[in-house]
Design an enzyme around this catalytic site. Structure first.
Site, PDB file in Angstrom:
ATOM      1  N   THR A  24       0.844  -1.211   0.000  1.00  0.00           N
ATOM      2  CA  THR A  24       0.000   0.000   0.000  1.00  0.00           C
ATOM      3  C   THR A  24       0.876   1.257   0.000  1.00  0.00           C
ATOM      4  O   THR A  24       0.517   2.258  -0.631  1.00  0.00           O
ATOM      5  CB  THR A  24      -0.946   0.012   1.229  1.00  0.00           C
ATOM      6  OG1 THR A  24      -1.400  -1.323   1.474  1.00  0.00           O
ATOM      7  CG2 THR A  24      -2.146   0.894   0.967  1.00  0.00           C
ATOM      8  N   GLU A  83      10.810   1.612  10.098  1.00  0.00           N
ATOM      9  CA  GLU A  83       9.493   2.264   9.998  1.00  0.00           C
ATOM     10  C   GLU A  83       9.157   3.013  11.281  1.00  0.00           C
ATOM     11  O   GLU A  83       8.600   4.110  11.247  1.00  0.00           O
ATOM     12  CB  GLU A  83       8.408   1.229   9.687  1.00  0.00           C
ATOM     13  CG  GLU A  83       8.476   0.717   8.255  1.00  0.00           C
ATOM     14  CD  GLU A  83       7.473  -0.377   7.964  1.00  0.00           C
ATOM     15  OE1 GLU A  83       7.076  -0.499   6.800  1.00  0.00           O
ATOM     16  OE2 GLU A  83       7.076  -1.113   8.881  1.00  0.00           O
ATOM     17  N   GLY A 109       2.097   2.002   5.334  1.00  0.00           N
ATOM     18  CA  GLY A 109       0.970   1.076   5.459  1.00  0.00           C
ATOM     19  C   GLY A 109       0.906   0.517   6.876  1.00  0.00           C
ATOM     20  O   GLY A 109       1.683   0.897   7.750  1.00  0.00           O
ATOM     21  N   LYS A 158       2.466  -3.124  12.696  1.00  0.00           N
ATOM     22  CA  LYS A 158       3.210  -3.033  11.449  1.00  0.00           C
ATOM     23  C   LYS A 158       4.332  -4.066  11.453  1.00  0.00           C
ATOM     24  O   LYS A 158       4.647  -4.647  12.469  1.00  0.00           O
ATOM     25  CB  LYS A 158       3.820  -1.631  11.291  1.00  0.00           C
ATOM     26  CG  LYS A 158       2.776  -0.560  11.093  1.00  0.00           C
ATOM     27  CD  LYS A 158       3.356   0.812  10.800  1.00  0.00           C
ATOM     28  CE  LYS A 158       4.485   0.827   9.830  1.00  0.00           C
ATOM     29  NZ  LYS A 158       4.221   0.183   8.541  1.00  0.00           N
ATOM     30  N   GLY A 159       4.909  -4.279  10.270  1.00  0.00           N
ATOM     31  CA  GLY A 159       6.051  -5.174  10.188  1.00  0.00           C
ATOM     32  C   GLY A 159       5.772  -6.457   9.431  1.00  0.00           C
ATOM     33  O   GLY A 159       6.616  -7.354   9.403  1.00  0.00           O
ATOM     34  N   GLY A 160       4.593  -6.529   8.783  1.00  0.00           N
ATOM     35  CA  GLY A 160       4.317  -7.692   7.927  1.00  0.00           C
ATOM     36  C   GLY A 160       5.390  -7.843   6.856  1.00  0.00           C
ATOM     37  O   GLY A 160       5.714  -8.956   6.437  1.00  0.00           O
TER      38      GLY A 160
HETATM   39  C1  5RP Z   1       6.130  -3.487   6.375  1.00  0.00           C
HETATM   40  C2  5RP Z   1       4.869  -2.941   6.910  1.00  0.00           C
HETATM   41  C3  5RP Z   1       3.761  -2.726   5.958  1.00  0.00           C
HETATM   42  O1  5RP Z   1       3.439  -1.387   5.920  1.00  0.00           O
HETATM   43  C4  5RP Z   1       2.577  -3.548   6.420  1.00  0.00           C
HETATM   44  O2  5RP Z   1       2.973  -4.910   6.531  1.00  0.00           O
HETATM   45  C5  5RP Z   1       1.403  -3.450   5.447  1.00  0.00           C
HETATM   46  O3  5RP Z   1       1.770  -3.985   4.229  1.00  0.00           O
HETATM   47  P1  5RP Z   1       0.769  -4.062   2.997  1.00  0.00           P
HETATM   48  O4  5RP Z   1       0.383  -2.674   2.648  1.00  0.00           O
HETATM   49  O5  5RP Z   1       1.559  -4.787   1.928  1.00  0.00           O
HETATM   50  O6  5RP Z   1      -0.418  -4.891   3.455  1.00  0.00           O
HETATM   51  O7  5RP Z   1       4.717  -2.655   8.076  1.00  0.00           O
HETATM   52  O8  5RP Z   1       7.049  -3.771   7.393  1.00  0.00           O
END
Ligand code: 5RP
Length: 233
Positions: free
Chosen positions: A32, A111, A90, A102-104
């Protein structure tokens, strides 16, 4: 609208509302945040935005900025002076108080640093990210010094978390973060106090940072499948 189109829509909406020429920007990571980077690049190429200075949050963001010729700096660069005007990023989950996880994408450490160095902070999400309680659905990552993996796991379990070491996909073994650490993904089966949990996790020796973002209240842009974008302050 499909999810990819919603992400594109919400990213563009945040850029249109918040980004102006001359800004020092923190740029986020993920599917995103990256469309926001692309849109900023597009506006710069069209001459509609000038003098943007960017601080990226990951290699993914560095590459996206390089593709669009967006000038890159670090928080420590003289031009940035340790402070940004705005960060757009995102999130994996957002609760009714605009607290996030966050952190996916594994970039939580930078971040969080970049978010806290920003005068204003915006989160862009599609509607699937909106939850009542953080940490019950999507796992919260904890970045850990490799030597401390097992003691940190035990300490997280003692806080009530289910813990899983994040495994790499096209490499054998665990994910290694951009700062050479490991990620422990944690889930809770009952509601947590996010503010207290963010603090308690970071007290465990060997934890570098965790993916609860509770102290920096962002403006949240939520993209809906009907093509509307909701703003929540
Ligand atoms: C990366 C993040 C991303 O912002 C969060 O995982 C959302 O990702 P996406 O917009 O692909 O769903 O924190 O470390």
């Amino acid at each position: 609208m499909d999810q990819k189109a919603i992400k594109e829509l919400v990213a563009r909406s945040a850029v249109e509302h918040l980004v102006h020429s001359g800004m020092k920007l923190g740029l986020g990571t993920g599917s995103t945040a990256i469309p926001a980077v692309h849109y900023i690049g597009e506006l710069m190429q069209k001459g509609e935005l000038h003098n943007i200075l960017a601080v990226p949050t990951s290699f993914q963001t560095v590459i996206a900025c390089e593709q669009w010729g967006i000038p890159l700096f670090t928080l420590n660069s003289k031009e940035i002076g340790g402070e940004l005007d705005l960060t757009i990023d995102g999130a994996d989950e957002v609760d009714p108080y605009n607290r996030c996880t966050k952190g996916g994408g594994g970039a939580l450490l930078v971040e969080k640093i970049v978010a806290y160095a920003s005068k204003s902070y915006a989160i862009v999400v599609d509607e699937t990210k909106v939850v009542e309680q953080l940490g019950l659905k999507f796992p919260i990552p904890v970045e850990v010094i490799p030597e401390a993996r097992l003691p940190v796991q035990r300490a997280l379990e003692a806080l009530g978390a289910e813990v899983q070491l994040r495994e790499a996909v096209r490499k054998a073994g665990p994910v290694i973060t951009e700062h050479a650490n490991l990620l422990l993904d944690i889930r809770f089966t009952s509601p947590i106090d996010p503010v207290e949990m963010e603090h308690r996790i970071n007290q465990i020796p060997g934890v570098v940072e965790n993916g609860l973002f509770t102290r920096k209240h962002p403006r949240v842009f939520i993209g809906h499948a009907d093509g509307t974008v909701e703003q929540r302050d």
